[in-house]
Each structure stands twice: as structure tokens, then as C-alpha cells.
Write a protein that holds these residues in place. Structure first.
Motif, PDB file in Angstrom:
ATOM      1  N   LYS A  69      16.135  45.811  19.553  1.00 50.04           N
ATOM      2  CA  LYS A  69      15.400  44.715  20.186  1.00 50.04           C
ATOM      3  C   LYS A  69      15.639  43.400  19.447  1.00 50.04           C
ATOM      4  O   LYS A  69      15.878  42.347  20.051  1.00 50.04           O
ATOM      5  CB  LYS A  69      13.907  45.066  20.181  1.00 50.04           C
ATOM      6  CG  LYS A  69      13.019  43.984  20.776  1.00 50.04           C
ATOM      7  CD  LYS A  69      11.560  44.422  20.699  1.00 50.04           C
ATOM      8  CE  LYS A  69      10.665  43.298  21.213  1.00 50.04           C
ATOM      9  NZ  LYS A  69       9.230  43.680  21.097  1.00 50.04           N
ATOM     10  N   CYS A  71      18.180  42.740  17.588  1.00 52.41           N
ATOM     11  CA  CYS A  71      19.592  42.341  17.796  1.00 52.41           C
ATOM     12  C   CYS A  71      19.773  41.673  19.145  1.00 52.41           C
ATOM     13  O   CYS A  71      20.515  40.679  19.281  1.00 52.41           O
ATOM     14  CB  CYS A  71      20.500  43.569  17.686  1.00 52.41           C
ATOM     15  SG  CYS A  71      20.686  44.161  16.007  1.00 52.41           S
ATOM     16  N   ARG A  72      19.135  42.257  20.142  1.00 53.49           N
ATOM     17  CA  ARG A  72      19.237  41.639  21.466  1.00 53.49           C
ATOM     18  C   ARG A  72      18.665  40.220  21.457  1.00 53.49           C
ATOM     19  O   ARG A  72      19.234  39.298  22.075  1.00 53.49           O
ATOM     20  CB  ARG A  72      18.468  42.512  22.465  1.00 53.49           C
ATOM     21  CG  ARG A  72      19.125  43.863  22.752  1.00 53.49           C
ATOM     22  CD  ARG A  72      20.335  43.678  23.650  1.00 53.49           C
ATOM     23  NE  ARG A  72      21.033  44.937  23.864  1.00 53.49           N
ATOM     24  CZ  ARG A  72      20.699  45.838  24.803  1.00 53.49           C
ATOM     25  NH1 ARG A  72      19.675  45.603  25.570  1.00 53.49           N
ATOM     26  NH2 ARG A  72      21.416  46.936  24.948  1.00 53.49           N
ATOM     27  N   GLN A  75      21.084  38.073  19.719  1.00 55.51           N
ATOM     28  CA  GLN A  75      22.250  37.863  20.580  1.00 55.51           C
ATOM     29  C   GLN A  75      21.977  36.780  21.614  1.00 55.51           C
ATOM     30  O   GLN A  75      22.832  35.914  21.871  1.00 55.51           O
ATOM     31  CB  GLN A  75      22.626  39.177  21.265  1.00 55.51           C
ATOM     32  CG  GLN A  75      23.896  39.075  22.096  1.00 55.51           C
ATOM     33  CD  GLN A  75      24.243  40.417  22.737  1.00 55.51           C
ATOM     34  OE1 GLN A  75      23.423  41.359  22.721  1.00 55.51           O
ATOM     35  NE2 GLN A  75      25.431  40.508  23.268  1.00 55.51           N
ATOM     36  N   ARG A  76      20.780  36.839  22.188  1.00 62.88           N
ATOM     37  CA  ARG A  76      20.429  35.798  23.168  1.00 62.88           C
ATOM     38  C   ARG A  76      20.383  34.413  22.500  1.00 62.88           C
ATOM     39  O   ARG A  76      20.843  33.421  23.065  1.00 62.88           O
ATOM     40  CB  ARG A  76      19.080  36.128  23.803  1.00 62.88           C
ATOM     41  CG  ARG A  76      19.137  37.256  24.819  1.00 62.88           C
ATOM     42  CD  ARG A  76      17.890  37.288  25.677  1.00 62.88           C
ATOM     43  NE  ARG A  76      16.673  37.500  24.903  1.00 62.88           N
ATOM     44  CZ  ARG A  76      16.168  38.704  24.615  1.00 62.88           C
ATOM     45  NH1 ARG A  76      16.785  39.795  25.020  1.00 62.88           N
ATOM     46  NH2 ARG A  76      15.057  38.801  23.904  1.00 62.88           N
TER      47      ARG A  76
END
Length: 782
Positions: A69, A71-72, A75-76
């Protein structure tokens, strides 16, 4: 309410009936439910156990999921950051490019980059603070570009001002190279193509030559301006405007003037100011500065007239200035226009002509004037190739032509003076055929009798004849040299040469001859030779006419052809020499007469002529022997003039006031001298006289002396006034004067004469004759 309760009771009974009907099923269901309860408990325990195991086993997964979560989310965030950076990065790259272009002084590309940055990139990221800083710096950058480009333009203007003479020198060399006589067709083609190329240079500029290359070919010289502006070569951006062509000196082809100049600073500055909306300001500044430079260029140095290099540098600067302006005119749109160029040219033309008039007037060397003329012609032809009107320059050359003629006349005055001073005034001796042909080759002379004579022999004229003749031809050649390349017709050239030659003959040569003739120590031999020389030079005038006709191809029969006045010049010189001979002879006679020492009171007779007169006659005989080569009339006139002067001088000697008394014996001695003179006249010292013609010079003396010696007064007084009287030439005044001298002698020297009858009679006779002579004189006057 009763009905309601009744209704409720009815329903209750129905429910009871229904329950009673399904009670067994209910019990069975409860039993099964109890059984299920146990199973459910087991299932619950199993689920609880499984859940515990699952929780234990999924704990790492939850952690991993939590990490996933995060990392996501990162990433965003990264993706959003990359997107923002992708918007900002072109802005930063453009700004970095702008800075690089500013650093390398590529100002026009920097201005383009600035425009893209301001209108395309910055609006997309305008909410960032660094963008606001950039936006605030844009006006400053524009001003910086404007100032730097103007600085480059000033450097360019200063550079071409310093190197305009090099530019002009190259342009004039190119024109001179193309003016060579070889391959005239290729010349005309080149000039035509050059003119066409010059007219089609709009929006085209000179491209910088590659490093290490000597010279670009014509097709590589020019390139599109935008391509040049995008060039990354620092050299092309930093160049001052003048290219180094020292390595090109060994090339056979002369470089064009535009090959020397990099005009990119002008074009860059023009485009920059155009983009910035200040084109008019730039144009006004450029024109103002160039006008100032024009005035400096047109100001000649004070010592320009001293050497040809001074004129050459002056012309080179002017040509360089207008070559640059002409190129600017045809490669820019409106920076300069034809009206501006014409105005500058009119100013330059007037100042140049005024400067040339002033400085050329100081030139006294005809070679320098001729070189100056050739330089002016090259100057005019070079500018004419670029479309400038140069008719006024050629008109001014006609003025310089007159000055050139004057300097030539001064030079040839010295040449003639040296020739005449160094001449020996003796006929040219020749001892061989080779020498004879050499002299004949220098001067047109033909004499069949002289050709037949054996060697050694002599020409009748002295060395100054062929020398003067050849110098006249050299003068004609010098005049012809000046007329070359002046675009004059053959008739105009012929007229110019003839007029100048006439001035040479009638003024310069004539003055030189007159100075020699009037020289104090000039001798009769020299004067005789001058007459002979001028006679032959007079005959050579027709050959000079032919010589001029051959070099100008204008026939002498043409209506407007000027005739040579050489014949008149040599005639005048000959007449002056003749008069000088007559004067010289008379002076020599006077010198001899000053030696006369008569004893007017003597009574003795020597029976021979006086020594001084014998010497005088011998001198005259030897002098007239020299006159053999003179024209007959000249020798006869000289001889007659000498005899008349001798007779007149003897008469004056006899009648002069200082001689107050004379005797008959002295008169008889004087008569012997006159007889000697008459004998000389009868001997014919100069051929061509008729019988007794020369003796007539002494007729007055002869009749006077005969009258007194023979004492023939009766005949004189009786025949006086008759046309055939014996003593027609005796003037009564002269007779009375001489008689008074003899009467005084009779009175004073003969104290006792009054006591002697003969003397008294003679005295009375003298008084009577004197009285009658006075009567004749008074009657003649009345």
C-alpha cells in the motif's frame, strides 16, 4: 371494541388450531436444531482454530500488503512528480539553452529561444515560483541581448571603418583584374554575372569560411540567414566582421570585396531590433553612424598630394565604404535605401572632387599626375560596377588633363633647355652608313646629294634637331597615355593631343629657342646653325601631323581637326635668330668702329685703308662664308644689313659733333676706307645680289665724299632737285654740316690765310656755298 375482541379471539383460536396441527413437526425441528447446535459448536471451534491459524499465517501478508500500500502511494506520488517535472523540464532546458546562447553570444537564436520560453513553456508552469523569477528576468534578458547586439554592431562599424581601405583595395584590385585586356568576352560575362548576383543578395549573407580553408568558392559564400543564425560555431558569432585573407595572396584569383567582410553582426542586430520592435531606432542609429564615418573617410590627409599611396589609401577607403553600403542595400530590406545611398554618394562625390582639385593642383610631377589619373579611372570604374554614377569624376579628369598638360610643358621646358644647352651647334658628322641610318631613323630627312657624298660627311643640322623631334613625339605619347580609359572619342583624343602639342611648340619650345637666341654670349655661328635647324624642324611638321594621325586614326581633313602651329613656331624662331644675327653683326661692326682713330686734322695721305677697317672687312668675309647653308634671302639680308649699318656708322662717324674740324687730307683718307668697303661690296661676299646692288648701301657716302673731294659744288647746286642729278643722295643739311667743319679748319689753322689771295678766294667760296646751302635748306622747309 367488542367486535375487535371478537375478531382477536377468532384469530387466536385459528392459531391454536394451526399450532396443534404442526406441533410434532415443531418438536422434530427442535430436536434437529439441538443436533445442529452441537455440530455448529464443532464448526465454530474448527473456524476459530482455522482463524487463529490464518491470523498467524497472514500476519506477514498483512505486513507485505501494508508495504504494498505504501509503495502504491509512493508510486502515485512519483508519477505525479514525474508528470510535473516533465512539464518543468522543457522550461528548464530552454532556459539553460538560453543561457548557453547568451554565453556564446548567439543573440538572435537566444531571442528566439526567449520567445518560445515566454509564450509556449512558461504558461504551462506559471504557478511555480521559479517560473515567476524567469518571467521577471525576461525583460532584462531582452535588454541584455539588445545591448550586446548593439555592442557587436559598434565593434563591426569600428572594424569596417579601420579596414575600409583594405576592402576598397580588394574591390579595386578585383576591378583592375577584370579590366585586363585578356579574354574581354569573359570579362563582360563576369561583370554581368557579378551585377546579377549583387542584385539578388536579399536575405543572403556571407558565411564564415571553415577553419583551415583558404577560401570559399562563390557558390559556398552565401547561405540563408536563419541557417547561419542556428550555427553553433563560436567563431562565426565572435567575429568582428573582417576576415583574414593573408593566406590568399598567393592565389591567382583576386578575392571579392564581400569575401573579406562578415556582415552577420549587422543582420543579427537588425533582426534582433526588428523582433524587439525597435527597427526604426536601429536604422536611424546605423545611418547616423555611417554618415559620421563617411565624413571621416572623405576627409583627405593634408599630405595626400605628396605620394600616390596617399591618393590610393584615400580612394580605397571611399570604395570600401560604398562597397559595404551597396552590399547592405541589397542584402537587407530597408536598413538603407537607394535615396540614402544616393545622398551619401552625392556628398562623397562633391567632397572627393573638391579634395582632388585642391591636392592635384600641388602636383608638379607629370608621372604622378598620370598615375593619379589611372587611379581615378580605376576608382570610378570600380564604383560604376556597383551602380554609382561617376560622370562627374570623368569630367574632373578633363580638368586634371589641363593640369597634366601644364606639368608636361614644364617638364619638357627643362628637357628642351638641356638639349639646347648641351648642343654644340655644329653639323652632325657621320663616318659610316650605320651612323647615317641611325640619324635618318631618328629624324625624317632626305637629301639625294648628301646620300651620294662619300663618308665622312655631315648633316646640315646639329644634334638638337633629332633630339627635339623625338622629344616632341615623346610628348605626344605622354598626352596619349592620359587620354586612355577616359571614354573619349578618337576625335576628342586627337583634338586634345593637337592642342597640347601646339602649346608645346608655340609656348615651351618657342620660349626655349628664344632664350637661346637672346643669350648674351651667343655667337654668329650658333645663330646660323639655329636658323638651319629650325628650317629642318619646320619641314618635319608634316611628319608630326602624320604621326598624330596614325596614333589617333583621325584624318587631318576632318572638319574639327586642329592644325599644328609648328611651322609658325619655327618661323618665328628663325626670324628671331635672323634679327639676332643682324643685331650681332651690327654690334661686331660697332666694336670694330670703336677702334677707328682718325686724325681729322692731318694733311698727309697713307694711300691705304685704315687697319681697323681692313680687319672689319676680313671679319665680314669670314662670317659670310659661314652663311653658305643659310637660305639665300637670309644671307643676302644679313649682308645688306651689315653694309647699310657700316655705311650709316661711317656717316655718323664723319658727322659726329665731337669732330668739329677736319681737313681735306683726312677726308681723302676716309675716302680710301669707303673705297675698301665698296670693293668688299663689289666682291660679292654673298651670292645672289645683282650688279652694284650691295654697293648702293654706300651710295650716300660715295656721293658726299665725291662732292667734297672734287669740290663740284656748281654741279650740285645747279642740279639739286632734279631726278637725274649727279649728287642726288647728298642732303644739303649733311653737306652744310661737313662744310662748316672744313670752314672752321680754314679759319683757325691758316692764320695768314687772309693775306693769301687763293685762300681768301677759297674762304669766300666756302661762305658762298654755305650760304646757298642754307638757302636750299630753308626753301626745302618752306
Amino acid at each position: 371494541m367488542e367486535k375487535l375482541e371478537t375478531r382477536i379471539r377468532n384469530h387466536d383460536r385459528e392459531i391454536e388450531k394451526m399450532c396443534n396441527f404442526h406441533y410434532q413437526g415443531f418438536v422434530d425441528s427442535i430436536t434437529e436444531l439441538l443436533k445442529v447446535r452441537g455440530e455448529a459448536q464443532k464448526l465454530k471451534n474448527q473456524v476459530t482454530d482455522t482463524n487463529r491459524k490464518l491470523q498467524h499465517e497472514g500476519k506477514e501478508l498483512v505486513i507485505a500488503m501494508e508495504e504494498l500500500k505504501q509503495c502504491r502511494l509512493q508510486q502515485r506520488n512519483i508519477s505525479a512528480t514525474v508528470d510535473k517535472l516533465m512539464l518543468c523540464l522543457p522550461v528548464l532546458e530552454m532556459y539553460s539553452k538560453l543561457r548557453d546562447q547568451m554565453k556564446t553570444k548567439r543573440h538572435y537564436p537566444a531571442l528566439k529561444t526567449l520567445e518560445h520560453l515566454e509564450h509556449t513553456y512558461l504558461p504551462q508552469v506559471s504557478h511555480y515560483r521559479f517560473c515567476k523569477v524567469m518571467v521577471d528576468n525576461i525583460p532584462k534578458l531582452r535588454e541584455e541581448i539588445k545591448d550586446v547586439s548593439m555592442s557587436d554592431l559598434k565593434d563591426f562599424l569600428e572594424s569596417i571603418r579601420k579596414h575600409s581601405d583594405k576592402i576598397g583595395e580588394t574591390a579595386m584590385k578585383q576591378d583592375e583584374y577584370m579590366s585586363l585586356p585578356a579574354e574581354p568576352f569573359l570579362q563582360s560575362q563576369f561583370k554581368y554575372l557579378k551585377a546579377q548576383q549583387q542584385r539578388n543578395l536579399d536575405n543572403i549573407v556571407l558565411q564564415q569560411p571553415r577553419i583551415g580553408s583558404k577560401r570559399k568558392s562563390k557558390k559556398d559564400v552565401y547561405t540563408i540567414f536563419d541557417a547561419e543564425m542556428e550555427s553553433t560555431s563560436p567563431k562565426s558569432e565572435q567575429d568582428s566582421g573582417i576576415l583574414d585573407v593573408e593566406d590568399e595572396e598567393d592565389d591567382e584569383e583576386v578575392p571579392g570585396a564581400q569575401d573579406l567582410v562578415d556582415f552577420s553582426p549587422v543582420y543579427r542586430c537588425l533582426h534582433i531590433y526588428s523582433v524587439l520592435g525597435a527597427r526604426e531606432t536601429f536604422e536611424n542609429y546605423y545611418r547616423k553612424q555611417r554618415r559620421k564615418q563617411a565624413r571621416l573617410v572623405l576627409q583627405p590627409p593634408s599630405n595626400m598630394h605628396e605620394t600616390l599611396d596617399g591618393y590610393r589609401k584615400y580612394f580605397n577607403q571611399i570604395v570600401g565604404f560604398f562597397v559595404v553600403e551597396d552590399h547592405i542595400l541589397h542584402t537587407t530590406q530597408g536598413l538603407v535605401n537607394r535615396a540614402y545611398i544616393d545622398e551619401l554618394w552625392e556628398m562623397a562625390l562633391s567632397k572627393t572632387i573638391a579634395a582632388l582639385r585642391t591636392h592635384s593642383s600641388y602636383c608638379s610631377d607629370p608621372n604622378l599626375v598620370l598615375d593619379l589619373k589611372n587611379l581615378i579611372v580605376l576608382f570610378a570604374d570600380t564604383l560604376q560596377v556597383y551602380g554609382f554614377p561617376v560622370n562627374q569624376l570623368f569630367d574632373m579628369l578633363l580638368e586634371i588633363r589641363d593640369q597634366y598638360s601644364e606639368t608636361l610643358l614644364k617638364k619638357w621646358a627643362g628637357v628642351f633647355r638641356n638639349i639646347l644647352d648641351s648642343d654644340n651647334y655644329s653639323p652632325i658628322p657621320v663616318t659610316s652608313e650605320e651612323t647615317y641610318k641611325k640619324v635618318v631613323g631618328q629624324f625624317p630627312f632626305q637629301d639625294i646629294e648628301l646620300e651620294k657624298q662619300p663618308f665622312p660627311k655631315k648633316f646640315p643640322f646639329s644634334e638638337f634637331v633629332p633630339k627635339v623631334y623625338n622629344q616632341i613625339k615623346e610628348f605626344i605619347y605622354a598626352c596619349l597615355k592620359f587620354s586612355e580609359d577616359l571614354h573619349l572619342s578618337s576625335t576628342e583624343v586627337d583634338d586634345m593631343i593637337r592642342k597640347s602639342t601646339n602649346l608645346l611648340l608655340t609656348r615651351t619650345l618657342s620660349n626655349s629657342l628664344q632664350n637661346v637666341i637672346k643669350r648674351k654670349n651667343i655667337g654668329l655661328t650658333e645663330l646660323v646653325q639655329i636658323i638651319i635647324n629650325t628650317t629642318h624642324l619646320e619641314k618635319s611638321c608634316k611628319y608630326l601631323e602624320e604621326f598624330i594621325t596614325n596614333i589617333t586614326n583621325v584624318l587631318p581633313e576632318t572638319v574639327h581637326t586642329t592644325k599644328l602651329y609648328g611651322t609658325t613656331t619655327f618661323k618665328d624662331a628663325r626670324h628671331a635668330a635672323e634679327e639676332e644675327i643682324y643685331t650681332n653683326l651690327n654690334q661686331k661692326i660697332d666694336q670694330f668702329l670703336q677702334l677707328a682713330d682718325y686724325d681729322w686734322m692731318t694733311g698727309d695721305l697713307d694711300n691705304k685703308a685704315s687697319d681697323y677697317l681692313v680687319d672689319l672687312i676680313a671679319f665680314l668675309r669670314s662670317t659670310f662664308a659661314v652663311f653658305t647653308h643659310l637660305p639665300g634671302k637670309v644671307a643676302q639680308t644679313a649682308c645688306m644689313s651689315a653694309c647699310k649699318h657700316l655705311a650709316t656708322s661711317l656717316m655718323q662717324l664723319l658727322l659726329e659733333a665731337e669732330v668739329r674740324q677736319l681737313t681735306l687730307g683726312a677726308l681723302q683718307q676716309f675716302n680710301l676706307d669707303v673705297r675698301e668697303c665698296e670693293q668688299f661690296a663689289r666682291s660679292g661676299p654673298v651670292p645672289g645680289f645683282q650688279e652694284d646692288t650691295l654697293q648702293l648701301a654706300f651710295i650716300d657716302l660715295r656721293q658726299l665724299l665725291d662732292l667734297f673731294i672734287q669740290w663740284d659744288w656748281s654741279t650740285y647746286l645747279a642740279d639739286y632737285g632734279q631726278p637725274n642729278c649727279k649728287y642726288l643722295r647728298v642732303n644739303p643739311v649733311t653737306a652744310l654740316t661737313l662744310l662748316e667743319k672744313m670752314k672752321d679748319t680754314s679759319r683757325k689753322n691758316n692764320m695768314f690765310a687772309q693775306f693769301r689771295k687763293n685762300e681768301r678766294d677759297k674762304q669766300k667760296l666756302i661762305d658762298t656755298v654755305a650760304k646757298q646751302l642754307r638757302g636750299l635748306i630753308s626753301s626745302h622747309h618752306s
